[in-house]
Design an enzyme around this catalytic site. Sequence first.
Site, short mmCIF file in Angstrom:
data_model
loop_
_atom_site.label_atom_id
_atom_site.label_comp_id
_atom_site.label_asym_id
_atom_site.label_seq_id
_atom_site.Cartn_x
_atom_site.Cartn_y
_atom_site.Cartn_z
N ILE A 1 0.94 -1.13 0.07
CA ILE A 1 0.01 -0.09 -0.02
C ILE A 1 0.96 1.21 -0.01
CG2 ILE A 1 -2.01 1.26 1.08
CD1 ILE A 1 -2.62 -1.46 2.62
N ALA B 1 4.60 1.55 7.59
CA ALA B 1 5.66 0.46 8.03
C ALA B 1 5.00 -0.47 9.08
CB ALA B 1 6.97 1.09 8.47
N THR C 1 -5.81 -1.20 10.46
CA THR C 1 -6.83 -2.12 9.61
C THR C 1 -8.13 -2.40 10.39
OG1 THR C 1 -6.63 -4.61 9.34
CG2 THR C 1 -5.51 -3.74 11.10
N ASP C 2 -8.97 -3.13 9.84
CA ASP C 2 -10.37 -3.18 10.35
C ASP C 2 -10.21 -4.28 11.34
OD1 ASP C 2 -9.91 -5.25 8.38
OD2 ASP C 2 -11.97 -4.85 7.42
N GLU C 3 -9.08 -5.01 11.23
CA GLU C 3 -8.98 -6.30 12.02
C GLU C 3 -9.05 -5.97 13.47
OE1 GLU C 3 -6.22 -9.48 10.52
OE2 GLU C 3 -6.50 -8.61 8.51
N TYR D 1 -1.06 -10.37 14.93
CA TYR D 1 -1.03 -9.11 13.88
C TYR D 1 -2.09 -7.99 14.39
CZ TYR D 1 -2.43 -6.34 10.17
OH TYR D 1 -2.49 -5.04 9.11
N LYS E 1 -1.34 -4.36 16.05
CA LYS E 1 -2.01 -2.91 15.33
C LYS E 1 -2.74 -2.39 16.41
CE LYS E 1 -1.48 -1.71 11.62
NZ LYS E 1 -0.42 -0.93 10.82
N GLY F 1 -7.51 -19.66 14.83
CA GLY F 1 -8.33 -18.52 15.22
C GLY F 1 -8.74 -17.58 14.13
#
Length: 354
Positions: A14, A84, A134-136, A160, A164, A294
């Site tokens: 991105i 990054a 992120t939406d995660e 991850y 974030k 998961g």
Amino acid sequence: MSRRLLITGGAGFIGSNFVHHWCQNYPSERVVVLDALTYAGNIANLAGLEKQDNFRFVQGNICDRSLLNQLLETENIDTIAHFAAESHVDRSILGPGAFVETNVVGTYTLLEAFRQHWQTNSLPTNYRFLHVSTDEVYGSLNPNDPPFSETTPYSPNSPYSASKAGSDHLVHAYHHTYGLPTIITNCSNNYGPYQFPEKLIPLICINTLIGKRLPVYGDGKNVRDWLYVGDHCSALDVVIHRGIPGETYNIGGNNEVENINLVQMLCQLMDELAPNLPVRPAANLITFVKDRLGHDRRYAIDATKIQTQLGWTPSVTVAEGLRLTVAWYLTHENWWKPLLSQEYQAYYQKNYVF
Ligand code: NAD
Ligand code: TYD
């Protein structure tokens, strides 16, 4: 007002699309890219830009505070676009340490360096720290749940997304505590040119072209919202220019698709666009494999806030975006072939149980 940007992670997927976007739209503005060139970073993503006077590439780590201090000061940076990160969920399951180091400690180090720079220069009001997230971080949705909004509580499930989420909390805290002009964006799954082969869409394109099986995790019914990377870049542009410090903006494509349907759409496009497929129809390569640990079931984004407050909407439909992307991988074998390195093969062996 002319901006002077530090773009971290600008040699990644991105980040490099964003660097091209900015250099095309604002050719007189200064762009400094800082990237460690991990396995996911690729200087070839920035090919052509080295000729432009206003562009500079620096290989370095966001955890290196003295390098950050020096770049912010000598380049007189007013805007950080922070991409990054360690970004791949499957790698975070195999080895979470690098995710904590880069995503949490690296973001903290960048925030501290920027805070010092901003305070030393008497708190200029035009400074911005854009944190690309992120939406995660919001966790997993059930089939009938409403999409994630900016007020959805955080509930990250993978190393991850947890790393974030940690970085998002730090960015928020630096605004709340020090008044640092930060903005957070939380975006859904991106796809398009320059995406590293380990992510679903490039993996399907490349495996189809080389006649390798197409691994679909679990029952293939996990749902993701997909956004063409060029639309993400235009959203970030709007946020830098018109976003309000301290705010969060969700960015999404309003394109929820089950993984298996997405893979089938890609196979059909390959059948149509690729003249010499080793296996045809490409869908014969689809193979259900052991599920990701998961594995979040569903992500969906409510992008009303950025649409109504900043006037951004995506311009590329998923059908158009997938066609553009398949065509790009078809014509850029020279770009992706070298990425199928020994390191990549070793990761592949470790990650997949066929
Ligand atoms: P990517 O993995 O393709 O690129 C990450 C870049 O960061 C690479 O160039 C890498 O070399 C660099 N990097 C990694 N560690 C570094 C360090 N310690 N110091 C300096 N550079 C370092 O990732 P991407 O898909 O382009 O994602 C960019 C950002 O957008 C990430 O923060 C990610 O969390 C976020 N995001 C990604 C998606 C997606 O679908 N890919 C969606 C929403 C948000
Ligand atoms: P991915 O591109 O890794 O993005 P994320 O996990 O961040 O959403 O994966 C997108 C979806 O595709 C996710 O539900 C996992 C699934 N997937 C597969 O089924 N097979 C694969 O080989 C990969 C890489 C992903």
